[in-house]
Every structure is written in structure tokens, then in C-alpha cells.
Design an enzyme around this catalytic site. Sequence first.
Site, PDB file in Angstrom:
ATOM      1  N   HIS A   1       0.824  -1.218   0.000  1.00  0.00           N
ATOM      2  CA  HIS A   1       0.000   0.000   0.000  1.00  0.00           C
ATOM      3  C   HIS A   1       0.857   1.266   0.000  1.00  0.00           C
ATOM      4  O   HIS A   1       0.339   2.376   0.117  1.00  0.00           O
ATOM      5  CB  HIS A   1      -0.918  -0.027   1.230  1.00  0.00           C
TER       6      HIS A   1
ATOM      7  N   LYS B   1       3.349   4.412  -1.156  1.00  0.00           N
ATOM      8  CA  LYS B   1       3.429   5.343  -2.282  1.00  0.00           C
ATOM      9  C   LYS B   1       4.722   6.140  -2.142  1.00  0.00           C
ATOM     10  O   LYS B   1       4.836   7.003  -1.261  1.00  0.00           O
ATOM     11  CB  LYS B   1       2.243   6.310  -2.293  1.00  0.00           C
TER      12      LYS B   1
ATOM     13  N   ASP C   1      17.027  10.257  -7.478  1.00  0.00           N
ATOM     14  CA  ASP C   1      18.454  10.344  -7.149  1.00  0.00           C
ATOM     15  C   ASP C   1      18.745  10.218  -5.659  1.00  0.00           C
ATOM     16  O   ASP C   1      19.857  10.523  -5.219  1.00  0.00           O
ATOM     17  CB  ASP C   1      19.051  11.657  -7.677  1.00  0.00           C
TER      18      ASP C   1
ATOM     19  N   HIS D   1      -9.286  11.205   1.240  1.00  0.00           N
ATOM     20  CA  HIS D   1      -8.379  10.061   1.136  1.00  0.00           C
ATOM     21  C   HIS D   1      -7.041  10.312   1.826  1.00  0.00           C
ATOM     22  O   HIS D   1      -6.204   9.423   1.916  1.00  0.00           O
ATOM     23  CB  HIS D   1      -8.141   9.711  -0.340  1.00  0.00           C
TER      24      HIS D   1
ATOM     25  N   LYS E   1      -4.084  10.841   4.632  1.00  0.00           N
ATOM     26  CA  LYS E   1      -3.733  10.130   5.869  1.00  0.00           C
ATOM     27  C   LYS E   1      -2.700  10.978   6.610  1.00  0.00           C
ATOM     28  O   LYS E   1      -1.495  10.845   6.382  1.00  0.00           O
ATOM     29  CB  LYS E   1      -3.138   8.741   5.563  1.00  0.00           C
TER      30      LYS E   1
ATOM     31  N   ASP F   1      -0.429  19.266  18.242  1.00  0.00           N
ATOM     32  CA  ASP F   1       0.019  20.522  18.877  1.00  0.00           C
ATOM     33  C   ASP F   1       0.627  21.512  17.883  1.00  0.00           C
ATOM     34  O   ASP F   1       1.395  22.401  18.276  1.00  0.00           O
ATOM     35  CB  ASP F   1       1.055  20.221  19.975  1.00  0.00           C
TER      36      ASP F   1
END
Length: 515
Positions: A250, A252, A257, A434, A436, A441
Site C-alpha cells: 500500500h 506510495k 536520485d 483520502h 492520511k 500541537d
Amino acid sequence: MRKKWLMQLFKRRVILALLIIIQFAIFGFVVNQSMVHSIFLETVFTILSIGVALHVVWKKGKEAYKITWILQVLIFPVYGTLFYLIFNRQTQTKKLQAKLEQIYQVHFSFAGHEEQVLNEAKTDFPHHGRLMHYLTYAGGFPVYDHTETAYYPIGESYFEAMQEAISKAESYIFFEFFIVAEGKMWGKLLDLLVEKAEQGVDVRVMYDDIGSFVTLPSDMKEQLEEKGISCRIYNPFHPIITSSQNNRDHRKILSIDGKVAFTGGINIADEYINEIERFGHWKDNGIKLTGKGAWGLTLIFLQLWQSMDDHIDTEDLKSLKPVNWETSTSKAHSTYYVQPFSDSPTDKKNFGEHVLIKMIHAAKESVHIYTPYLILDENLETALILAAESGIDVKIITPKKWDKYLVHMTTRSYYSELIEAGISIYEYTPGFMHAKTVLVDDEVALVGTINFDYRSLYLHFENAVMLFGGTIMHDIRKDFDETIRSSELMTDQTVNQSPVSRLTQSVLRLFAPLM
């Protein structure tokens, strides 16, 4: 038109799906026929179901999973028992974990851990020092300074930044995404990747087979390799019932470089940049790391890439690690420190869940959360409720428009008890949330691929970046505030549903760990 439809129907993915259905049908028929004609088999399965239930009780693991399996085994002694035995055959998983353990050990020696940087970070952020220590020594994920960061509150701006970074690649481009789908987004990125491969840049593409099962041609790997791009498909889907098919990649990650790297919730499909509409306006986010921290994300990419190698090539790591990183200041103003980390379903350390819990417990004033799914185990739910009841301002934003109805229903089943504890829950009205992200604080944040659900926390390979201090906190907080203005505050009246809906949600909660 009809001919084209028929060709689509008989593609590999459709045939594999049919094979799975046939396998279940044969499985059910054989079991039913055996049980009808054999009291002996019925007795054996009854005894076996009791034994399996006791095994689940004694086995170490999450209590929620135990309860779910015990219910299935005792309510459906035959099917529940057989499915438990099938889905807990972990031979392949154990082999993968043994390989990953070797990779982790090698990687840490190349990760660039500096004790002085860790100590400085602990001093600057004392409430989160234990979290830094935990990720460094239990996980092998160092804290990095000399890293500039950029926050992208929407997929469109993230996409533009990705294209710009790829166009400047000199040595290599590492590309890892759960979903890659044909369309404008993939088309433009593919053109750039091919162009760079033709220039001699080492281009490596990796995607999850289930995630991209219905979005890419079955011969995409061959197409890419013909263009000079190395390609690996993680955990190829086979029509065999097995637990390993649950463990998906899952993550991404885009690394250029080893000096510039991206991560976040955004996959490679046109809905993520609102080029097409699936569930209303698609709200997502991501970050770019420039400097030392980018190497941390690069190593996370190489974890799964090298897990498919015959042996771990340390010379490859030496050649890939940048000699120097260019940042404008010694302690970049956008973020003081970053700590990229990953989570694997094959080991016994749930880094994703542990990081979220430690962030919540360390909060002094506020916890703000973006998540598309809110399916909590007891530990996370207790942490959130305890924080709110201790006077912490806890706000959670989930989607108003859902992509999976049963998952959305289960998410909503948690609202009442969280609202009762003083947690503010909002649903993003324009469409699908979508992203996450967690902000604590206004000084520490997490951005990555980890959802607040069982699948993300225990079954998937995930990654994220801890961000400590700097002006990026203002950018994330500004985005939260703007998103809340486009969201609906959930109240007792809003979530008060019919008895049938409440009963449905209660049943769904029982099976939440398997969603």
C-alpha cells in the site's frame, strides 16, 4: 463495441477472478457432500473447531482478530475452521520476513544514522523523544536533519511537483505505488519515465498487483521493460486461497536520485487529481522531502524491491547513496527534523499503530486527523478517548461520500462513543477524503499512507514520514482549517439512526478486523 467488450471479458484478470469463484464453489460442494454422508467427518470437524478456537485463544495477537476468528469457527464449524487453517498458512510470509530482516540489518548501516542528530532532536522535541528513539532503534529508521519539506494539500499540485522532479533526474528514479491506472496522470508520468530511461537514467517501477489489477493491462510489465524501465509487480495475484494475498503493498514512494522523494495518500489514477469524478471532489495530500530525509524514503522503496532479489547487493546501495545533499540551510526552515519509516505485516512490530498511539499520548493541546476509514481497535480507540477526556482538542475528518459502503457504515459505527467522549468528527462534504495525516500541537505531524483501520495497520506494507517543527506545520494546520470549513460536524442527532442500521453496524463491528 460488443467485440471490444468480449475481449475485455476474457482478459487475464477476469479469468483469474472466475477461477477464484469456481474454487470457492468446488470447495463448498465437496465439503457439503462429505458432511451429508459422513457423521464421522462431522464429528471430526466439531472437535477440530474446538481445537482451533482454543489455539486462537492461546496464540499471541490482536484480541479483535481472535474474537472474529473464534466467532466464525464456532458459528460455522466446518467453513470457519477450514478458512482459518487456509488463511493462516504462513510459509510464504515467514520466508519473506526472514529475507526482510536481512535487508533491514544491511540498510541500517547505510541509513546514515547520527547519534548527535537524534540527541538534538530529542532536546528540541522532548515530548516526542521516546518516539524518535523507538523508531530509530526498534525499527532502524533514523532521524534526519538537513531536509527541506513541501506540503501539497491537493493531488493536482502534488502531481505537478512530481513531474518537475522527474524531469530533473540524473541518476535514478524509483517509483512505487499501490494503484497505477491508465489515464492522463499515468500517461504523462510514463512519457517522462520513458524519456529519462532513454537518457540512461535507472528507472524502476513497482506496483501492487491487486491494487492495479483492473486498472492496467496484464502485459504492462513487458511494455515497460521494452522501453528500458525495470518493473516488478509486488505479490502477483494467483487464483489460490491463501493468507499471503492479504499482504498488499500500500506504499506510495517516488524517489529521484535519493535527494528528492515524495509520499502521501496519492496514487497514480485520474480521480486523485480530479481529472475524473468518482466520489465527488477527491481530497488528498502529500509531501516532498529534499535532502537527507529523501534517502530514508529511498531505502524504504528498496526494502520490497530487494526482497525480490536473489541476494542483497551492498554494492548497489553504495552506488545509489548520494555523496552530498543540497539544502539551503543547516536546519531547513520548512522542517527541523524528519523521520521516514515503514510498516510490514510480516513482523511482530506494528510501527504504524505504535506511532499513532505515541503521538496521541504525547499531545499537550490538540490532535487533528485526516483518514478515509476509521475502524479502530481497542488501543487506538482508548488513546483517542483518553486524550479527549483529558482536555485535548481531538478533531477527525472522514469522507462524506464513501468508496466502500460497508467500510463507511463500520466507520460511522464508532462516531457515537467518540462524540460522547468529546471528539469532534467531521465528514468532508464535497466528496471523498483520502488523505492520511496527523497533526499534534501544531508542532509534530505524520504524513503517509497509513489509514486508521485494521487492514492498513496489520495487513499492508505502509510508509509515512514523521515531521518535527518548522513552517510546514503552519501549512498543514491551514489545510485542516480550510477543510473543516468544507465539512459537516457530526452530532448525536446526525448519527442517530434506525434500530436496523444500528444492528447492522454492530454486526459489521464484529467482522471489522477482516475488512
